[in-house]
Design an enzyme around this catalytic site. Sequence first.
Site, short mmCIF file in Angstrom:
data_model
loop_
_atom_site.label_atom_id
_atom_site.label_comp_id
_atom_site.label_asym_id
_atom_site.label_seq_id
_atom_site.Cartn_x
_atom_site.Cartn_y
_atom_site.Cartn_z
N HIS A 18 31.35 39.40 40.41
CA HIS A 18 32.63 40.14 40.60
C HIS A 18 33.58 39.81 39.44
O HIS A 18 34.18 38.74 39.42
CB HIS A 18 33.27 39.74 41.93
CG HIS A 18 34.51 40.52 42.26
ND1 HIS A 18 34.76 41.04 43.51
CD2 HIS A 18 35.58 40.87 41.51
CE1 HIS A 18 35.91 41.67 43.50
NE2 HIS A 18 36.45 41.58 42.31
N HIS A 20 36.64 41.49 36.57
CA HIS A 20 37.48 42.56 36.01
C HIS A 20 37.60 42.32 34.51
O HIS A 20 38.14 41.29 34.09
CB HIS A 20 38.89 42.53 36.62
CG HIS A 20 38.89 42.75 38.10
ND1 HIS A 20 38.99 44.00 38.66
CD2 HIS A 20 38.76 41.88 39.14
CE1 HIS A 20 38.94 43.90 39.98
NE2 HIS A 20 38.79 42.62 40.29
N ARG A 22 38.84 44.96 32.46
CA ARG A 22 39.82 45.91 31.92
C ARG A 22 39.18 46.69 30.76
O ARG A 22 37.99 46.86 30.70
CB ARG A 22 41.12 45.22 31.46
CG ARG A 22 41.67 44.16 32.41
CD ARG A 22 41.96 44.65 33.78
NE ARG A 22 42.67 43.64 34.57
CZ ARG A 22 42.69 43.60 35.88
NH1 ARG A 22 42.05 44.52 36.59
NH2 ARG A 22 43.36 42.67 36.52
N ASN A 46 37.92 49.32 38.62
CA ASN A 46 39.32 49.72 38.87
C ASN A 46 40.14 49.81 37.58
O ASN A 46 41.18 49.19 37.43
CB ASN A 46 39.99 48.79 39.90
CG ASN A 46 40.14 47.36 39.44
OD1 ASN A 46 39.34 46.87 38.64
ND2 ASN A 46 41.15 46.67 39.94
N LYS A 104 31.93 50.27 44.72
CA LYS A 104 33.03 49.41 45.14
C LYS A 104 33.99 50.20 46.00
O LYS A 104 34.46 51.26 45.60
CB LYS A 104 33.76 48.87 43.90
CG LYS A 104 34.98 48.02 44.22
CD LYS A 104 34.61 46.75 44.96
CE LYS A 104 35.82 46.00 45.48
NZ LYS A 104 36.13 44.82 44.73
N HIS A 141 36.30 45.45 49.32
CA HIS A 141 37.54 44.65 49.34
C HIS A 141 38.00 44.68 50.81
O HIS A 141 38.53 45.68 51.27
CB HIS A 141 38.58 45.26 48.41
CG HIS A 141 39.85 44.45 48.34
ND1 HIS A 141 40.24 43.79 47.20
CD2 HIS A 141 40.79 44.19 49.28
CE1 HIS A 141 41.37 43.14 47.45
NE2 HIS A 141 41.73 43.37 48.70
N HIS A 179 34.94 38.48 47.76
CA HIS A 179 35.94 37.41 47.70
C HIS A 179 36.47 37.02 49.09
O HIS A 179 37.66 37.18 49.39
CB HIS A 179 37.10 37.73 46.76
CG HIS A 179 37.60 39.16 46.78
ND1 HIS A 179 37.92 39.83 47.93
CD2 HIS A 179 37.82 40.04 45.77
CE1 HIS A 179 38.32 41.05 47.61
NE2 HIS A 179 38.27 41.21 46.32
N ASP A 256 35.96 37.02 40.58
CA ASP A 256 37.12 37.93 40.67
C ASP A 256 38.13 37.61 39.58
O ASP A 256 39.34 37.76 39.78
CB ASP A 256 37.76 37.86 42.06
CG ASP A 256 38.74 39.00 42.30
OD1 ASP A 256 38.70 40.01 41.56
OD2 ASP A 256 39.57 38.88 43.23
C1 NCD Z 1 42.39 42.45 41.11
C2 NCD Z 1 42.88 43.13 39.83
O1 NCD Z 1 43.86 42.66 39.25
O2 NCD Z 1 42.23 44.11 39.41
N1 NCD Z 1 43.42 41.59 41.60
C3 NCD Z 1 43.24 40.52 42.40
O3 NCD Z 1 44.23 39.93 42.83
N2 NCD Z 1 42.05 40.06 42.71
C4 NCD Z 1 41.98 43.47 42.09
C5 NCD Z 1 41.20 42.91 43.24
O4 NCD Z 1 40.06 42.47 43.07
O5 NCD Z 1 41.73 42.87 44.35
ZN ZN Z 2 38.47 41.93 42.19
#
Ligand code: NCD
Ligand code: ZN
Length: 358
Positions: A18, A20, A22, A46, A104, A141, A179, A256
Amino acid sequence: MVEDDAHYLTIPLPDDWHVHFRDGDMLSLVVGHTARQFGRAIVMPNLAPPVTTAAEAAAYRQRILDAIPDGIPFDPLMTCYMTDTISVDEVSAGYRDGVFQAVKLYPQNATTNAAAGVSDIRMVYGVLERMQADGMPLLIHGEVTDAEVDVYDREAVFIERTMTALVRDFPELKIVFEHVTTKDAVEFVEARHAEAPGTIGATITVHHLMINRTDMFRGGIRPHLYCLPIAKRERHRLALRRAATSGEGPFFLGTDTAPHHVESKETACGCAGIFSAPAALELYVRVFEEEEALDRFEAFASRNGPNFYGLPVNAARVALERVELEIPEQIEAGALAVKAFKGGETVNWRIASRSDLT
Ligand code: NCD
Ligand code: ZN
């Protein structure tokens, strides 16, 4: 696991289930930190706008590969962002063609870039039917978005209102409860695993293993410890530590890691997300060491995830060495700066070598 001596722990190269990354400058800034420690990562979709087609996912994957520092072998596994109106055929073909690894599902407005999320799970029952038939995993989520529900209760209420019906209606669908932050979620996953092994998995972040909700307010408000789902009471943190260090099949590593520019965190209305990538693996090992469970780290970090997804365990191996490492306060490039989880602190492990890197 081979514990060569008290100084080294050598295990198959772990994966992060998991992440992110960007896009653009932020992607370039952060991706090397994950690639350095992990063989593969499940990449969250996302972005703004979200990744909803196989063509977008393939293009995003290529941008990730282009941003990885030279010579680091790394395999980004792409996901599709579920919306109320997503096409069943797009999802299914993307999975069949090997572009999408999973879908997701964000409940609408649950978190960062979740405005296009699902308004009511019944809207996507047709997609879930096909995913169940195809064997395609659904990553959830697990928080309700009802403003009436206290933020600390949103995961537990999601189990009552959504998860229970979901596993009843789709008994063979492969679901990852993302998570997990509560004892309730751990118990739900354990019970579901006992009745239908292989259908349920759960990722656990390193920050939820290390902080509780009081840490967010220790000596003042700590915006860099704010994430969603929000950290809960100590008894929940202890339940997560027991689950992760049990080595049991459904629980696996998912950081995450969610980078936000420092200005979006240190402001009157700060974004949710903790950036743990710079020392994630080292911090997880420390937790296992504290729990006297180093012999189960390999299951959690390297085996349970691939087993759930039906993928091979990485052939490469990583040696972790018991040596003090200082975690950088923040990482930056040009005007962009992101604060690292546990930045400025020392951790007593570091990656000494990786067999696929010379
Ligand atoms: C994540 C994000 O910033 O994209 N933020 C977070 O607090 N974990 C989104 C998510 O996984 O909920
Ligand atoms: Zn996340």
